[in-house]
Scaffold this motif. Structure first.
Motif, PDB file in Angstrom:
ATOM      1  N   CYS A  97      17.582 -29.325  31.719  1.00  0.00           N
ATOM      2  CA  CYS A  97      16.219 -28.824  31.513  1.00  0.00           C
ATOM      3  C   CYS A  97      15.758 -28.049  32.749  1.00  0.00           C
ATOM      4  O   CYS A  97      15.829 -28.566  33.874  1.00  0.00           O
ATOM      5  CB  CYS A  97      15.263 -29.979  31.228  1.00  0.00           C
ATOM      6  N   CYS A 121      12.581 -30.392  25.227  1.00  0.00           N
ATOM      7  CA  CYS A 121      13.182 -31.479  26.004  1.00  0.00           C
ATOM      8  C   CYS A 121      12.495 -32.806  25.660  1.00  0.00           C
ATOM      9  O   CYS A 121      11.271 -32.889  25.651  1.00  0.00           O
ATOM     10  CB  CYS A 121      13.018 -31.162  27.496  1.00  0.00           C
ATOM     11  N   CYS A 134      10.258 -34.010  28.934  1.00  0.00           N
ATOM     12  CA  CYS A 134       9.051 -33.324  29.419  1.00  0.00           C
ATOM     13  C   CYS A 134       8.408 -32.379  28.409  1.00  0.00           C
ATOM     14  O   CYS A 134       7.317 -31.854  28.659  1.00  0.00           O
ATOM     15  CB  CYS A 134       9.372 -32.555  30.708  1.00  0.00           C
ATOM     16  N   CYS A 153      12.372 -30.251  34.104  1.00  0.00           N
ATOM     17  CA  CYS A 153      12.408 -31.600  34.686  1.00  0.00           C
ATOM     18  C   CYS A 153      13.795 -32.010  35.183  1.00  0.00           C
ATOM     19  O   CYS A 153      13.955 -33.099  35.732  1.00  0.00           O
ATOM     20  CB  CYS A 153      11.897 -32.623  33.678  1.00  0.00           C
TER      21      CYS A 153
HETATM   22 ZN    ZN Z   1      12.609 -31.534  30.589  1.00  0.00          ZN
END
Ligand code: ZN
Length: 226
Positions: free
Chosen positions: A47, A6, A9, A50
């Motif tokens: 995700c 991602c 994050c 996050c």
């Molecule tokens: Zn993420």
């Protein structure tokens, strides 16, 4: 192949989904036909760490981080229909990153998700937002899609005014056919879904499709792609 992560994050994520090529004509708002159509829910990745949302989490820039952590982003999960949430999250990221075109596409996809959930009011609200984002478009394809978005949101008077404006722009034969089809639907107060093929003259009456105006060539070639 290296593990994708991602962009916000760094949590591992899947490769972006690739929808199959449509084999059936698209709707008038360019929602693709089957088999691509029914894969809509796979178009946006979320995700698990996050809650960032995007077609490709790995491609998200660091600038998306503050958006994902914002109160407005988190509140979307309490104010949105669950089926539309990934698209609304992606739309908010696009908005904050200044990409209005992608924001409009994301909100239209949210409307399609609302359609699939039979959430008519939500779908109409989302289409109203898309129509607003496309209000000053001079692009032929976007203008035609906006007309469908307005009609399906029940914005009949504004839709008719927009149809008149599109007609005054001297569109090519196929665009004229679509505008005429939409005006008849608007007059009938029809908010239903229609395939683009149902708005077009039979192929025998449109022999010069490939010689259409340059600006619309990509649009028409996509319509007639097998
Ligand atoms: Zn993420």
């Amino acid at each position: 192949m290296t593990q994708q992560v991602c962009g916000v994050c760094g949590h591992p994520c899947r490769a972006a989904f690739r929808a199959p090529q449509p084999e059936i004509a698209p709707d008038l708002d360019m929602r693709p036909g089957e088999p691509a159509r029914s894969t809509l829910r796979d178009w946006i990745q979320v995700c698990s760490s996050c809650a960032a949302a995007a077609p490709a989490l790995a491609d998200l820039p660091a600038a998306a981080g503050p958006v994902v952590k914002s109160d407005e982003y988190r509140l979307l999960s309490t104010t949105s229909l669950e089926e539309t949430l990934p698209f609304r999250r992606w739309a908010l990221i696009c908005e904050r990153l200044g990409d209005r075109a992608q924001q409009a596409e994301a909100l239209l996809q949210a409307a399609w998700a609302a359609d699939d959930a039979a959430a008519m009011t939500e779908a109409a609200t989302l289409r109203g937002a898309v129509a607003g984002l496309w209000a000053d478009t001079t692009d032929v394809e976007t203008g035609l899609r906006r007309l469908d978005v307005m009609r399906r949101a029940g914005m009949f008077e504004q839709g008719e005014a927009w149809a008149a404006e599109l007609a005054a722009r001297q569109p090519d034969e196929l665009a004229r056919a679509i505008v005429g089809f939409q005006r008849a639907r608007i007059a009938g107060r029809d908010i239903g879904r229609h395939l683009i093929s149902s708005a077009l003259p039979p192929p025998a009456h449109a022999p010069h499709v490939s010689h259409g105006k340059r600006a619309t060539t990509g649009f028409w070639s996509r319509l007639f792609r097998k």
